[in-house]
Design a protein around this motif. Sequence first.
Motif, mmCIF file in Angstrom:
data_model
loop_
_atom_site.group_PDB
_atom_site.id
_atom_site.type_symbol
_atom_site.label_atom_id
_atom_site.label_comp_id
_atom_site.label_asym_id
_atom_site.label_seq_id
_atom_site.Cartn_x
_atom_site.Cartn_y
_atom_site.Cartn_z
ATOM 1 N N LEU A 104 30.329 48.020 35.817
ATOM 2 C CA LEU A 104 31.670 47.444 35.702
ATOM 3 C C LEU A 104 32.720 48.293 36.419
ATOM 4 O O LEU A 104 33.615 47.767 37.096
ATOM 5 C CB LEU A 104 32.039 47.270 34.226
ATOM 6 N N VAL A 105 32.592 49.609 36.271
ATOM 7 C CA VAL A 105 33.554 50.500 36.927
ATOM 8 C C VAL A 105 33.435 50.360 38.456
ATOM 9 O O VAL A 105 34.445 50.315 39.171
ATOM 10 C CB VAL A 105 33.335 51.962 36.465
ATOM 11 N N ALA A 106 32.210 50.247 38.944
ATOM 12 C CA ALA A 106 32.004 50.077 40.389
ATOM 13 C C ALA A 106 32.540 48.723 40.857
ATOM 14 O O ALA A 106 33.147 48.612 41.923
ATOM 15 C CB ALA A 106 30.519 50.211 40.715
ATOM 16 N N ILE A 107 32.289 47.687 40.063
ATOM 17 C CA ILE A 107 32.788 46.347 40.398
ATOM 18 C C ILE A 107 34.314 46.381 40.505
ATOM 19 O O ILE A 107 34.906 45.874 41.465
ATOM 20 C CB ILE A 107 32.325 45.307 39.336
ATOM 21 N N GLU A 108 34.941 47.029 39.547
ATOM 22 C CA GLU A 108 36.407 47.146 39.576
ATOM 23 C C GLU A 108 36.871 47.849 40.855
ATOM 24 O O GLU A 108 37.764 47.366 41.563
ATOM 25 C CB GLU A 108 36.902 47.922 38.352
ATOM 26 N N ALA A 109 36.229 48.971 41.172
ATOM 27 C CA ALA A 109 36.627 49.751 42.349
ATOM 28 C C ALA A 109 36.526 48.907 43.616
ATOM 29 O O ALA A 109 37.432 48.921 44.470
ATOM 30 C CB ALA A 109 35.763 51.001 42.469
ATOM 31 N N GLU A 110 35.453 48.151 43.755
ATOM 32 C CA GLU A 110 35.254 47.378 44.992
ATOM 33 C C GLU A 110 36.113 46.112 45.017
ATOM 34 O O GLU A 110 36.453 45.622 46.100
ATOM 35 C CB GLU A 110 33.776 47.076 45.208
ATOM 36 N N LEU A 111 36.468 45.589 43.852
ATOM 37 C CA LEU A 111 37.402 44.456 43.841
ATOM 38 C C LEU A 111 38.789 44.934 44.263
ATOM 39 O O LEU A 111 39.502 44.264 45.016
ATOM 40 C CB LEU A 111 37.463 43.801 42.447
ATOM 41 N N ILE A 112 39.163 46.119 43.779
ATOM 42 C CA ILE A 112 40.458 46.698 44.181
ATOM 43 C C ILE A 112 40.465 46.928 45.697
ATOM 44 O O ILE A 112 41.409 46.565 46.396
ATOM 45 C CB ILE A 112 40.749 48.012 43.412
ATOM 46 N N ALA A 113 39.346 47.465 46.196
ATOM 47 C CA ALA A 113 39.240 47.707 47.647
ATOM 48 C C ALA A 113 39.362 46.405 48.439
ATOM 49 O O ALA A 113 39.844 46.390 49.570
ATOM 50 C CB ALA A 113 37.905 48.397 47.958
ATOM 51 N N ALA A 114 38.938 45.285 47.810
ATOM 52 C CA ALA A 114 39.010 43.994 48.496
ATOM 53 C C ALA A 114 40.365 43.314 48.295
ATOM 54 O O ALA A 114 40.554 42.176 48.732
ATOM 55 C CB ALA A 114 37.885 43.089 47.994
ATOM 56 N N GLY A 115 41.281 44.012 47.582
ATOM 57 C CA GLY A 115 42.638 43.477 47.451
ATOM 58 C C GLY A 115 42.956 42.808 46.131
ATOM 59 O O GLY A 115 43.997 42.175 45.974
ATOM 60 N N HIS A 116 42.059 42.946 45.132
ATOM 61 C CA HIS A 116 42.335 42.355 43.817
ATOM 62 C C HIS A 116 43.312 43.265 43.072
ATOM 63 O O HIS A 116 43.020 44.445 42.871
ATOM 64 C CB HIS A 116 41.023 42.210 43.046
ATOM 65 N N PRO A 117 44.458 42.726 42.637
ATOM 66 C CA PRO A 117 45.505 43.596 42.092
ATOM 67 C C PRO A 117 45.315 43.949 40.616
ATOM 68 O O PRO A 117 45.967 43.367 39.750
ATOM 69 C CB PRO A 117 46.777 42.758 42.296
ATOM 70 N N VAL A 118 44.418 44.870 40.307
ATOM 71 C CA VAL A 118 44.348 45.398 38.935
ATOM 72 C C VAL A 118 44.486 46.915 39.000
ATOM 73 O O VAL A 118 44.275 47.519 40.058
ATOM 74 C CB VAL A 118 43.010 45.065 38.214
ATOM 75 N N LYS A 119 44.833 47.492 37.846
ATOM 76 C CA LYS A 119 44.991 48.950 37.814
ATOM 77 C C LYS A 119 43.636 49.603 37.626
ATOM 78 O O LYS A 119 42.826 49.158 36.814
ATOM 79 C CB LYS A 119 45.918 49.345 36.652
#
Length: 401
Positions: free
Chosen positions: A362-377
């Motif tokens: 989950l932590v990795a998924i979050e990191a890569e979604l952020i890298a793809a421009g998904h706006p979460v903290k």
Amino acid sequence: MSTEATLRQRLLTPGPTQVPEAVLRELAKPIIHHRTDQFRQIFSQVSQRLRRIFCTQCPVLTICGSGTTAFEAAQVSLISPGQKAVTCASGKFGERWQDVYDVYGIEQVRINAPWGHAIEPERIAQALQQHPDAKVVTVVHSETSTATGCDLKSIAQLVASTDAILIVDGITSVGALPVEMDAWGIDVLVAGSQKALMLPPGLGFVAVGDRARHRLDRSISVHCYNLDLRRWLSSYEKNDVPFTPPISLIRALSVALEMIEREGLQRVWSRTSRLAAGTREGLRVLGLKLISAMPSDSVTGAFYPQTTAGSVDDGTFRAALRQRHGIHIAGGQKGRCGDFAGRIFRVSHMGHISEMDTRAALVAIEAELIAAGHPVKRGTTGKAIERFFNDSVIASHVEEE
Ligand SMILES: *Cc1c(COP(=O)(O)O)cnc(C)c1O
């Protein structure tokens, strides 16, 4: 440059799944001959353990091949050409079982639900009322392509009151979700080695209940050789196999099943369900939408979010997870009645998976979604899942007191 080769790898795909060290070590042992007492002893123990995992007193046949081999064997052995089957599909695998009967020229009453929705028991009841001559009902307990479950207990109950035989695809449910063959009255329950049973691919299992057994005993005409379950059943009665089996896999199976028994089947079920619930929570706080209206606890799927940069590219996203984090998850599949390819990702909770593995994913998924421009903290999902797991630990302690 990829760091993939040096990272600890976590295989969180819904088959194949991670294989424990002890099972891998068993696989490395020298080959023995299968027509020996040594093999028969292992095979007898494996069959006994399988019966406990399938929650049945009935034979559980161990067949060489994948889950598809085992399911096809059940399908073709329990119906004769010219007869009719009710076939349920709400995803890729249900559709596959319809394709199999198409190949054998079996007339089908198809029950198709939109991808992401469960098969409703009432529709099966209705179909059986309209077609009392249907000989077989096929249903998928946990439809892996859409991460969707169904009310199998009700389905089993209603089919048991008819003359039709229920064949259940339990390939991602046996050993992961509560499924009690005898208590629920399931006629045939099929599983595969590389999902919740923590083995490499190569074995399929067919549990044969009394009503199915009865049908096999009457000589219905089966138009195949290797897939004819009667051949496997008559060997099984002699604690034997009809052809040379994958001996190493069967030895390893004994070790894997022993691990499940040591943990306790109920505990395995609740661990799987906890990881699934934690994952759903972790994805929810990221603002993602699940692909299923009735999520299965063996696998969780979510749609990619729309980002400021457009949509997340599935191939790039999952390659980044592998290369930067050693996390392997699955994408979406395409079928006849639905298409999730490129639109979703799926994370498995089956088998040899810990809270730590799930958290890492989950932590990795979050990191890569952020890298793809998904706006979460950053840290959103980590905090949520930590809270979730802590709270549910407390809940389970309370339950034990
Ligand atoms: C994986 C899977 C199958 C196919 O099993 P194979 O071992 O790939 O043949 C069938 N049904 C379900 C629900 C599955 O998850």
